[in-house]
Design an enzyme around this catalytic site. Sequence first.
Site, PDB file in Angstrom:
ATOM      1  N   TYR A  97       0.851  -1.197   0.000  1.00 58.86           N
ATOM      2  CA  TYR A  97       0.000   0.000   0.000  1.00 58.86           C
ATOM      3  C   TYR A  97       0.888   1.248   0.000  1.00 58.86           C
ATOM      4  CZ  TYR A  97      -3.760  -3.258   1.351  1.00 58.86           C
ATOM      5  OH  TYR A  97      -4.646  -4.305   1.406  1.00 58.86           O
TER       6      TYR A  97
HETATM    7  N1  LIG Z   1      -6.293  -8.430   0.692  1.00 56.69           N
HETATM    8  C1  LIG Z   1      -6.573  -7.676  -0.347  1.00 56.69           C
HETATM    9  O1  LIG Z   1      -6.275  -8.024  -1.502  1.00 56.69           O
HETATM   10  C2  LIG Z   1      -7.248  -6.361  -0.133  1.00 56.69           C
HETATM   11  C3  LIG Z   1      -7.756  -5.626  -1.225  1.00 56.69           C
HETATM   12  C4  LIG Z   1      -8.377  -4.416  -0.958  1.00 56.69           C
HETATM   13  C5  LIG Z   1      -8.476  -3.934   0.349  1.00 56.69           C
HETATM   14  N2  LIG Z   1      -7.950  -4.659   1.377  1.00 56.69           N
HETATM   15  C6  LIG Z   1      -8.043  -4.200   2.782  1.00 56.69           C
HETATM   16  O2  LIG Z   1      -9.408  -3.953   3.076  1.00 56.69           O
HETATM   17  C7  LIG Z   1      -9.579  -2.574   3.459  1.00 56.69           C
HETATM   18  C8  LIG Z   1     -10.910  -2.096   2.973  1.00 56.69           C
HETATM   19  O3  LIG Z   1     -11.058  -2.331   1.570  1.00 56.69           O
HETATM   20  P1  LIG Z   1     -11.867  -1.337   0.679  1.00 56.69           P
HETATM   21  O4  LIG Z   1     -11.264   0.021   0.806  1.00 56.69           O
HETATM   22  O5  LIG Z   1     -12.014  -1.907  -0.676  1.00 56.69           O
HETATM   23  O6  LIG Z   1     -13.267  -1.351   1.487  1.00 56.69           O
HETATM   24  P2  LIG Z   1     -14.707  -0.785   1.217  1.00 56.69           P
HETATM   25  O7  LIG Z   1     -15.243  -0.459   2.565  1.00 56.69           O
HETATM   26  O8  LIG Z   1     -15.487  -1.708   0.366  1.00 56.69           O
HETATM   27  O9  LIG Z   1     -14.529   0.555   0.374  1.00 56.69           O
HETATM   28  C9  LIG Z   1     -13.974   1.723   0.924  1.00 56.69           C
HETATM   29  C10 LIG Z   1     -14.443   2.909   0.105  1.00 56.69           C
HETATM   30  O10 LIG Z   1     -15.834   3.108   0.322  1.00 56.69           O
HETATM   31  C11 LIG Z   1     -16.120   4.474   0.413  1.00 56.69           C
HETATM   32  N3  LIG Z   1     -16.642   4.720   1.765  1.00 56.69           N
HETATM   33  C12 LIG Z   1     -16.250   4.122   2.929  1.00 56.69           C
HETATM   34  N4  LIG Z   1     -17.007   4.553   3.945  1.00 56.69           N
HETATM   35  C13 LIG Z   1     -17.896   5.416   3.429  1.00 56.69           C
HETATM   36  C14 LIG Z   1     -18.961   6.172   3.972  1.00 56.69           C
HETATM   37  N5  LIG Z   1     -19.242   6.118   5.280  1.00 56.69           N
HETATM   38  N6  LIG Z   1     -19.679   6.959   3.154  1.00 56.69           N
HETATM   39  C15 LIG Z   1     -19.408   6.998   1.823  1.00 56.69           C
HETATM   40  N7  LIG Z   1     -18.415   6.301   1.235  1.00 56.69           N
HETATM   41  C16 LIG Z   1     -17.671   5.523   2.042  1.00 56.69           C
HETATM   42  C17 LIG Z   1     -14.828   5.236   0.145  1.00 56.69           C
HETATM   43  O11 LIG Z   1     -14.814   5.510  -1.246  1.00 56.69           O
HETATM   44  P3  LIG Z   1     -14.187   6.883  -1.843  1.00 56.69           P
HETATM   45  O12 LIG Z   1     -12.722   6.797  -1.560  1.00 56.69           O
HETATM   46  O13 LIG Z   1     -14.548   6.804  -3.285  1.00 56.69           O
HETATM   47  O14 LIG Z   1     -14.851   8.003  -1.081  1.00 56.69           O
HETATM   48  C18 LIG Z   1     -13.764   4.211   0.501  1.00 56.69           C
HETATM   49  O15 LIG Z   1     -12.574   4.392  -0.224  1.00 56.69           O
HETATM   50  C19 LIG Z   1      -8.357  -1.861   2.905  1.00 56.69           C
HETATM   51  O16 LIG Z   1      -8.043  -0.680   3.625  1.00 56.69           O
HETATM   52  C20 LIG Z   1      -7.281  -2.904   3.061  1.00 56.69           C
HETATM   53  O17 LIG Z   1      -6.792  -2.913   4.410  1.00 56.69           O
HETATM   54  C21 LIG Z   1      -7.354  -5.870   1.154  1.00 56.69           C
END
Ligand SMILES: NC(=O)c1ccc[n+]([C@@H]2O[C@H](COP(=O)([O-])OP(=O)(O)OC[C@H]3O[C@@H](n4cnc5c(N)ncnc54)[C@H](OP(=O)(O)O)[C@@H]3O)[C@@H](O)[C@H]2O)c1
Length: 339
Positions: free
Chosen positions: A51
Site C-alpha cells: 500500500y
Molecule cells: N487483501 C486484499 O487483496 C485487499 C484488497 C483491498 C483492500 N484490502 C483491505 O481492506 C480494506 C478495505 O477495503 P476497501 O477500501 O475496498 O473497502 P470498502 O469499505 O469496500 O470501500 C472503501 C471505500 O468506500 C467508500 N466509503 C467508505 N465509507 C464510506 C462512507 N461512510 N460513506 C461513503 N463512502 C464511504 C470510500 O470511497 P471513496 O474513496 O470513493 O470516497 C472508501 O474508499 C483496505 O483498507 C485494506 O486494508 C485488502
Amino acid sequence: MRTTNLGPFTVSRLCLGAMLMGAETPAGEAHRMLDRFLDAGGNFVDTADVYGDGGSERTLAPWLARHRDRVVLATKVRFGVSDPGGEGLAPDRIRAACDASLRRLGVDTIDLYQVHGPDPAVPIEETLAALDGLVRAGKVRALGASNFPAWLLAWSVAVQDRERWAPFVSLQPQYSLVERSAELELLPFCRAAGLGVLPWGPLGAGFLTGRYQRGTMPDGRVTRAPDDLEEAVHRRATERNFRVLDELTKLAADHGRPVPQLALAWLLAVPGVTAPIIGPRTFEQLENLLDATDIELIANERERLEAPAPPPDISPQRMLRGQVGQPDVPTVHRLFTST
Ligand SMILES: NC(=O)c1ccc[n+]([C@@H]2O[C@H](COP(=O)([O-])OP(=O)(O)OC[C@H]3O[C@@H](n4cnc5c(N)ncnc54)[C@H](OP(=O)(O)O)[C@@H]3O)[C@@H](O)[C@H]2O)c1
C-alpha cells in the site's frame, strides 16, 4: 464495540484498513481516524507493504509508537515493493520483506502476517516453512492468507498441520453483498477448519454506501477504477447490484441507520465472519460506519438483502444441497491450532 477471538488475539469486530493512509488520506487525518477507532473500542488494524509502496506502513509508525500495546497489527507480503525489491513468496524474499515491514512500522513484532495472494512460482511448502520460521524467530505472532482459492488454502493448512508448522489462523477474502463467491468454498472451509474470516471490500469499494445511483455515478473509487479492478463500474453498477442497494436503502430507513452500516451488519451476521475490514478514506466516513456492530438483523431482513445477488449456483454444492440435503462441509479435525 464488540470483540471476538482470532487465533491468539481478541479483536474488535471491525478491523480498520489502512490502504489509503498516507496517500488519499493524509497522515494527520489518518492518525485522527486511528485515535477515533481506538476510542470507539476498535483494536484491529490492517495494512500491507504494497500500500503506497510502504507509505501506509510508514504512516502508521508514529501512531503505533504511542499505541502499540493496544493494537492487533496485521500486514501482508507478496506484491512488488521497492524495499526489499522484487515480489513473490520465495523464502529469502519473505524474510527480507518481513524485516522491511518491521522497520517501516517501527515495531518488534507483527501480530498477523498475511500472504497477500498465492505465488505460483514458488512451491507452497517453501513459503509455509519460511512463514513458520518467522513465527519461531518471534518476528510474527500468527499467520494469515489472503486471496487464496479454497483448494490452495485447504492444501496449505493440511501441509502446516502435517509438518507441525505455524498454522494460518485467518483468511482475508473479498466478500460483500455484491461479491459472495466466498460463500461457495472458502467460508465453509474456514468454518470447518477454524480459520477466522476478514472480508476486504465490505462496501464494494463504496458501492454499498448509496452514493452511486442508477444513472448517477459520481466521482469515487468505483467510477475511477480501471476495468480490471474488482470494483470497476462494469462489475459494480449492474441492475442486480442496484437491487441489493434498493433493499439496503429501505432497511437502513427502517433501522434509522446509514446505508453502509446495514451492509456491514449483514456481513457481521454471517457465521464465521470475524471482522470486516472497513476502508474509510475520511474521518467523516469512519464516523458514519462505527456503530455497525450494534445492529441485529433478523432472518427475514438478511434474506431480503441476499435475494437479488446470490453467489453462483454450482455443482457439486447444488446436487448435495438439493438431493442429499447437505448444505455445508463437515468439520475438519486439525492436529493443532495456534490457540
Ligand atoms: N487483501 C486484499 O487483496 C485487499 C484488497 C483491498 C483492500 N484490502 C483491505 O481492506 C480494506 C478495505 O477495503 P476497501 O477500501 O475496498 O473497502 P470498502 O469499505 O469496500 O470501500 C472503501 C471505500 O468506500 C467508500 N466509503 C467508505 N465509507 C464510506 C462512507 N461512510 N460513506 C461513503 N463512502 C464511504 C470510500 O470511497 P471513496 O474513496 O470513493 O470516497 C472508501 O474508499 C483496505 O483498507 C485494506 O486494508 C485488502
